[in-house]
Motif scaffolding. Structure first.
Motif, PDB file in Angstrom:
ATOM      1  N   LEU A  77       0.827  -1.218   0.000  1.00 49.32           N
ATOM      2  CA  LEU A  77       0.000   0.000   0.000  1.00 49.32           C
ATOM      3  C   LEU A  77       0.861   1.267   0.000  1.00 49.32           C
ATOM      4  O   LEU A  77       0.656   2.144  -0.859  1.00 49.32           O
ATOM      5  N   PRO A  78       1.831   1.422   0.917  1.00 51.61           N
ATOM      6  CA  PRO A  78       2.672   2.627   0.844  1.00 51.61           C
ATOM      7  C   PRO A  78       3.605   2.615  -0.362  1.00 51.61           C
ATOM      8  O   PRO A  78       3.850   3.664  -0.969  1.00 51.61           O
ATOM      9  N   LEU A  79       4.121   1.435  -0.731  1.00 56.97           N
ATOM     10  CA  LEU A  79       5.015   1.366  -1.887  1.00 56.97           C
ATOM     11  C   LEU A  79       4.276   1.743  -3.167  1.00 56.97           C
ATOM     12  O   LEU A  79       4.837   2.404  -4.051  1.00 56.97           O
ATOM     13  N   GLY A  80       3.015   1.358  -3.257  1.00 61.88           N
ATOM     14  CA  GLY A  80       2.210   1.711  -4.421  1.00 61.88           C
ATOM     15  C   GLY A  80       2.064   3.215  -4.574  1.00 61.88           C
ATOM     16  O   GLY A  80       2.074   3.751  -5.689  1.00 61.88           O
ATOM     17  N   LEU A  81       1.935   3.920  -3.447  1.00 55.85           N
ATOM     18  CA  LEU A  81       1.825   5.383  -3.496  1.00 55.85           C
ATOM     19  C   LEU A  81       3.132   5.998  -3.985  1.00 55.85           C
ATOM     20  O   LEU A  81       3.118   6.948  -4.785  1.00 55.85           O
ATOM     21  N   ASN A  88       4.436  -6.839  -6.886  1.00 56.24           N
ATOM     22  CA  ASN A  88       3.359  -7.004  -7.862  1.00 56.24           C
ATOM     23  C   ASN A  88       2.155  -6.130  -7.524  1.00 56.24           C
ATOM     24  O   ASN A  88       1.660  -5.377  -8.374  1.00 56.24           O
ATOM     25  N   TYR A  89       1.700  -6.214  -6.297  1.00 50.78           N
ATOM     26  CA  TYR A  89       0.495  -5.466  -5.922  1.00 50.78           C
ATOM     27  C   TYR A  89       0.763  -3.975  -5.790  1.00 50.78           C
ATOM     28  O   TYR A  89      -0.142  -3.158  -6.002  1.00 50.78           O
ATOM     29  N   ALA A  90       1.995  -3.591  -5.468  1.00 46.39           N
ATOM     30  CA  ALA A  90       2.326  -2.168  -5.423  1.00 46.39           C
ATOM     31  C   ALA A  90       2.139  -1.533  -6.800  1.00 46.39           C
ATOM     32  O   ALA A  90       1.673  -0.392  -6.914  1.00 46.39           O
ATOM     33  N   CYS A  91       2.494  -2.280  -7.845  1.00 45.57           N
ATOM     34  CA  CYS A  91       2.333  -1.760  -9.205  1.00 45.57           C
ATOM     35  C   CYS A  91       0.855  -1.603  -9.576  1.00 45.57           C
ATOM     36  O   CYS A  91       0.466  -0.620 -10.202  1.00 45.57           O
ATOM     37  N   TYR A  92       0.046  -2.574  -9.175  1.00 48.36           N
ATOM     38  CA  TYR A  92      -1.391  -2.449  -9.447  1.00 48.36           C
ATOM     39  C   TYR A  92      -2.006  -1.318  -8.617  1.00 48.36           C
ATOM     40  O   TYR A  92      -2.813  -0.525  -9.125  1.00 48.36           O
ATOM     41  N   TYR A 119      -3.997   4.447  -7.404  1.00 47.74           N
ATOM     42  CA  TYR A 119      -3.661   5.723  -6.756  1.00 47.74           C
ATOM     43  C   TYR A 119      -3.576   6.840  -7.795  1.00 47.74           C
ATOM     44  O   TYR A 119      -4.117   7.933  -7.597  1.00 47.74           O
ATOM     45  N   ARG A 120      -2.870   6.572  -8.880  1.00 46.53           N
ATOM     46  CA  ARG A 120      -2.662   7.600  -9.903  1.00 46.53           C
ATOM     47  C   ARG A 120      -4.000   8.061 -10.485  1.00 46.53           C
ATOM     48  O   ARG A 120      -4.238   9.263 -10.651  1.00 46.53           O
ATOM     49  N   GLY A 121      -4.870   7.097 -10.774  1.00 47.35           N
ATOM     50  CA  GLY A 121      -6.180   7.453 -11.303  1.00 47.35           C
ATOM     51  C   GLY A 121      -6.983   8.289 -10.313  1.00 47.35           C
ATOM     52  O   GLY A 121      -7.644   9.253 -10.701  1.00 47.35           O
ATOM     53  N   ILE A 136     -10.930   5.655  -4.700  1.00 52.10           N
ATOM     54  CA  ILE A 136     -10.186   4.419  -4.971  1.00 52.10           C
ATOM     55  C   ILE A 136     -10.676   3.220  -4.157  1.00 52.10           C
ATOM     56  O   ILE A 136     -10.249   2.100  -4.417  1.00 52.10           O
ATOM     57  N   LEU A 137     -11.562   3.431  -3.197  1.00 55.33           N
ATOM     58  CA  LEU A 137     -11.994   2.313  -2.348  1.00 55.33           C
ATOM     59  C   LEU A 137     -12.572   1.128  -3.136  1.00 55.33           C
ATOM     60  O   LEU A 137     -12.177  -0.017  -2.892  1.00 55.33           O
ATOM     61  N   PRO A 138     -13.499   1.355  -4.086  1.00 54.22           N
ATOM     62  CA  PRO A 138     -14.046   0.194  -4.814  1.00 54.22           C
ATOM     63  C   PRO A 138     -12.996  -0.580  -5.613  1.00 54.22           C
ATOM     64  O   PRO A 138     -12.891  -1.802  -5.453  1.00 54.22           O
ATOM     65  N   PRO A 139     -12.193   0.084  -6.471  1.00 57.64           N
ATOM     66  CA  PRO A 139     -11.173  -0.706  -7.202  1.00 57.64           C
ATOM     67  C   PRO A 139     -10.107  -1.286  -6.287  1.00 57.64           C
ATOM     68  O   PRO A 139      -9.604  -2.385  -6.522  1.00 57.64           O
ATOM     69  N   MET A 140      -9.753  -0.565  -5.225  1.00 58.03           N
ATOM     70  CA  MET A 140      -8.770  -1.081  -4.285  1.00 58.03           C
ATOM     71  C   MET A 140      -9.332  -2.318  -3.580  1.00 58.03           C
ATOM     72  O   MET A 140      -8.616  -3.298  -3.350  1.00 58.03           O
ATOM     73  N   GLY A 141     -10.617  -2.276  -3.247  1.00 56.14           N
ATOM     74  CA  GLY A 141     -11.260  -3.423  -2.610  1.00 56.14           C
ATOM     75  C   GLY A 141     -11.217  -4.656  -3.495  1.00 56.14           C
ATOM     76  O   GLY A 141     -10.981  -5.769  -3.010  1.00 56.14           O
TER      77      GLY A 141
END
Length: 215
Positions: free
Chosen positions: A25-29, A96-100, A105-107, A143-148
């Protein structure tokens, strides 16, 4: 006895799920900020890395991360035994999940109207203040729905850890099926359904808590 062993094996799935979220989660940001950087070389490098990770199977990434250093002649960075296999799996899953997550996050960040950022600047707020006090709450709601969806997918993807001989629940159930017992395979579905069901309720609650904030 069998259920106890299956329950113990499922704890590995839960542990992998937990540590993957803690790191990804933090790495993705961080990756998201890199992909939006004004520095073209950095932005290009980050986007290329994300493209590679999202375009190749997670199973392959797990194998490469675990076996790659040794096959390339480097010292094995992973601890010995089952702990080493678990650490390698966590690293592979987190990357892997950080990239997704970074794309989500970007969107979410780019969907926030620029006018609100400009209004914060007019009020004399710093970029950090604008991000945490103006942008962040709107991003979380968006982002909650796609993150979920990604988090629920992660629950099921933890079974891929058996690629490098992590004894998670499906690998344990397959061992019993080889002995002629079929019901342990079906019981694994109950473990996952209960976990995903509880997680779905939690995510739905979080979405409702954010209803007060209208984007």
């Amino acid at each position: 006895m069998i259920l106890e062993r299956l329950s113990g094996a499922f704890l590995l799935n839960c542990e992998l799920f937990f540590w993957t979220l803690v790191f990804s989660l933090p790495l993705g940001l961080v990756v998201a900020f890199g992909s939006m950087s004004r520095c073209a070389p950095l932005r290009g490098a980050v986007k290329t890395f994300v493209w590679i990770i999202r375009g190749t199977p997670l199973m392959l990434q797990i194998i490469v991360i675990y076996l790659g250093p040794g096959l390339m002649g480097f010292n094995n960075p992973w601890p010995s035994g089952s702990n080493g296999r678990l650490v390698a799996a966590v690293v592979a899953f987190a990357i892997n999940y950080a990239c997704y997550f970074s794309e989500i996050y970007r969107g979410g960040i780019e969907a926030v109207p620029k006018g609100q950022t400009e209004a914060g600047q007019v009020l004399g707020m710093t970029k950090t203040q604008i991000f945490f006090k103006v942008t962040l709450l709107q991003v979380i709601k968006r982002i909650l729905p796609p993150m979920g969806n990604e988090i629920i997918t992660l629950v099921k993807d933890t079974s891929l850890a058996n690629t490098i001989a992590n004894k998670e629940i499906i690998m344990m159930a397959k061992e019993y099926s080889a002995k002629g017992l079929i019901w342990p395979l079906f019981s694994t579905a109950i473990f996952f359904l209960v976990f995903v069901g509880a997680l779905t309720l939690l995510l739905n609650w979080a979405e409702k808590k954010m209803d007060y904030f209208r984007c």
